[in-house]
Design a protein around this motif. Structure first.
Motif: not given
Length: 264
Positions: A51-74
């Motif tokens: 998921i590209s941050p460019d696809k978000l209209t939001s100026p602030n975002a984060i994508l986290v995988r709960l299993k290992d707390d890996a940040i996939l997008m921010q």
């Protein structure tokens, strides 16, 4: 009886969207939290997602995988934002951890409501002088985002909202919310009441480990026990689920990708 609720600040619109709630019971967590133009995305899955941050209209975002707390997008995940109603996540988890008996009755006094109506705070629908079980106040805080429910819990646990806020800030420090400071238990706007989407992701990951919090947070509705002011009890509904159908606030392509990930 069903009470319509107001929001803390008409200029700050809070959306909390939980996708596919049922799968949580099977340890697959997938949810989107959207606060006006701030988004928190969290997924637990063995699949990958692009998921590209460019696809978000939001100026602030984060994508986290709960299993290992890996940040996939921010996207500006450590920029200061105002949490508004998301504050009640901290209010609820601190209350749950400090209430020895969730069935104890708590009296809501006139002081509980002081200033809330003037501030146009979101209310559960309880009344001054009402004796309400702690568990019903917790549902009232998280589902319709009731400010009087928050104050009632805070006063019972710490003797005052100010004392309870100290506990909230200590909990924030304990779990690593390094860029967060709370000034109240309700989320009413204050320039010194702030957080980041990264810190909110930390908080929600922590809170969801608590069975009581998770059960309340993922409930679509709740009916209280009869009280001295509401002999028939009250029923209120989750604003999170009410906003679930409002998909226009999320980019359609991103939503499709999230659904596809969950199916894999």
């Amino acid at each position: 009886m069903v009470r319509k609720v107001k929001r803390e600040n008409p200029g700050i619109l809070i959306f909390i969207i939980f996708l596919l709630i049922a799968v949580i019971a099977f340890s697959v967590h997938k949810f989107i939290i959207t606060q006006e133009k701030q988004h928190i995305f969290k997924i637990e899955t063995d699949s990958t997602v692009s998921i590209s941050p460019d696809k978000l209209t939001s100026p602030n975002a984060i994508l986290v995988r709960l299993k290992d707390d890996a940040i996939l997008m921010q996207k500006n995940s450590q920029e200061k934002i105002y949490p508004a109603s998301l504050t009640k996540i901290m209010t609820a988890i601190v209350a749950i951890e400090n209430l020895p008996n969730l069935n104890e009755e708590i009296e809501l006094t006139n002081y509980t409501f002081q200033g809330l109506y003037k501030a146009d705070a979101s209310m559960t629908g309880f009344q001054p002088g009402e004796n309400v079980r702690a568990i019903d106040l917790l549902y009232g805080a998280l589902l319709p985002s009731g400010a009087e429910s928050c104050i009632g819990l805070a006063d019972q646990i710490a003797g005052s909202e100010q004392g309870f806020v100290k506990m909230m800030n200590q909990k924030a420090a304990d779990i690593g919310m390094d860029n967060t400071h709370f000034e109240n238990a309700t989320g009413l706007h204050n320039k010194n009441h702030y957080t980041t989407v990264k810190d909110m992701a930390i908080l929600l990951s922590y809170a969801l480990q608590n069975d009581t919090f998770r059960e309340i947070f993922t409930s679509s509705r709740h009916s209280t026990q009869p009280t001295n002011k509401h002999p028939g009890g009250m029923t209120f509904y989750s604003t999170m689920f009410q906003e679930l159908s409002n998909q226009s606030i999320i980019d359609g392509e991103i939503l499709d990708q999230l659904v596809k990930v969950n199916r894999n």
